[in-house]
Design an enzyme around this catalytic site. Structure first.
Site, PDB file in Angstrom:
ATOM      1  N   ARG A   1       0.840  -1.278  -0.068  1.00  0.00           N
ATOM      2  CA  ARG A   1      -0.102  -0.100   0.088  1.00  0.00           C
ATOM      3  C   ARG A   1       0.956   1.192   0.103  1.00  0.00           C
ATOM      4  O   ARG A   1       0.092   2.387  -0.071  1.00  0.00           O
ATOM      5  CB  ARG A   1      -0.948   0.044   1.309  1.00  0.00           C
ATOM      6  CG  ARG A   1      -1.920  -1.216   1.187  1.00  0.00           C
ATOM      7  CD  ARG A   1      -3.279  -0.967   2.053  1.00  0.00           C
ATOM      8  NE  ARG A   1      -2.889  -0.665   3.170  1.00  0.00           N
ATOM      9  CZ  ARG A   1      -3.954  -0.406   4.421  1.00  0.00           C
ATOM     10  NH1 ARG A   1      -5.235  -0.334   3.647  1.00  0.00           N
ATOM     11  NH2 ARG A   1      -3.676  -0.278   5.743  1.00  0.00           N
ATOM     12  N   ASP A   2       2.127   1.136   0.074  1.00  0.00           N
ATOM     13  CA  ASP A   2       2.872   2.456  -0.224  1.00  0.00           C
ATOM     14  C   ASP A   2       4.286   2.214  -0.916  1.00  0.00           C
ATOM     15  O   ASP A   2       5.281   2.615  -0.250  1.00  0.00           O
ATOM     16  CB  ASP A   2       3.181   3.164   1.101  1.00  0.00           C
ATOM     17  CG  ASP A   2       3.552   4.467   1.229  1.00  0.00           C
ATOM     18  OD1 ASP A   2       3.454   5.177   0.123  1.00  0.00           O
ATOM     19  OD2 ASP A   2       4.074   4.960   2.196  1.00  0.00           O
ATOM     20  N   LEU A   3       4.175   1.299  -1.835  1.00  0.00           N
ATOM     21  CA  LEU A   3       5.418   1.143  -2.668  1.00  0.00           C
ATOM     22  C   LEU A   3       5.965   2.475  -3.266  1.00  0.00           C
ATOM     23  O   LEU A   3       5.122   2.971  -4.404  1.00  0.00           O
ATOM     24  CB  LEU A   3       5.222   0.018  -3.572  1.00  0.00           C
ATOM     25  CG  LEU A   3       6.387  -0.690  -4.467  1.00  0.00           C
ATOM     26  CD1 LEU A   3       7.329  -1.362  -3.253  1.00  0.00           C
ATOM     27  CD2 LEU A   3       5.945  -1.497  -5.625  1.00  0.00           C
TER      28      LEU A   3
END
Length: 211
Positions: free
Chosen positions: A54-56
């Site tokens: 969710r935060d690559l």
């Protein structure tokens, strides 16, 4: 005393964001295929554990460099990751949010694939795919616009896969496993071609124009 400590692996090469800024286009294109294979392989591992990152983004991807300057990537910062098949809380960094997250819709592993596409576009183009002056313009671009910047000269398969990762419809994006399979097939083909070309060069060197 009384404090909790977390031990993490030390990556001496900094993060991918620093590397993108400090490296030239030739270097980025030279290693793009290998970097995409590493990142997609990491997502295979993450997704097989039923986890969404969710935060690559480049700042959350850390680098190790060998004495021969070979790059090994490590995906980190799972602070907003979630164990679920379908998530409905929009988290992450705006530049790398998927269209479904921007719209506040339920999302899945395909959103991590979108983020992978954003990271890879930044590697081959040297700039974010959907950079805009305001958050509103950014949200609109993510949902409606094509990625900006020049990817001329980048490996054809990497550009092709990156564009597939950036398809607006989540169901049309490839899975991490599909990306790994196609990249590995390409590597095998290139190795075979290199072996063939080397054999021809050796024969030409030995027999000259008589071939």
């Amino acid at each position: 005393l009384g404090r909790s400590c977390m031990l993490v692996e030390w990556c001496d090469g900094g993060d991918l964001g620093q590397w993108i800024v400090g490296s030239g286009v030739v270097e980025r294109h030279r290693v793009a295929c290998d970097l995409m294979l590493q990142l997609a392989s990491a997502l295979v591992c993450i997704h097989s554990s039923n986890v969404l990152h969710r935060d690559l983004k480049p700042k959350n991807i850390f680098m190790e460099k060998s004495p021969t300057n070979q790059i090994t990537l490590k995906v980190g910062d799972f602070g907003v990751s979630k164990e679920t098949d379908l998530a409905d809380t929009a988290l992450g960094t705006p530049l790398y949010l998927s269209p479904e997250m921007v719209r506040g819709l339920p999302y899945s592993q395909a959103s991590d694939i979108w983020a992978l596409g954003c990271v890879m576009w930044e590697i081959v183009a040297g700039e974010p795919a959907f950079a805009r002056k305001s958050l509103r313009e950014l949200m609109h671009a993510i949902c409606k616009a094509e990625p900006g910047g020049c990817v001329s000269g980048a490996p054809e398969l990497v550009v092709e896969l990156t564009k597939e990762c950036l398809r607006k419809e989540a169901k049309e994006r490839p899975t991490a496993s599909m990306i790994v399979e196609r990249l590995r097939d390409n590597v095998k083909h290139n190795h075979k071609q290199m072996s063939r070309d080397q054999a021809i060069s050796l024969l030409q060197a030995k027999f000259g124009d008589t071939m």
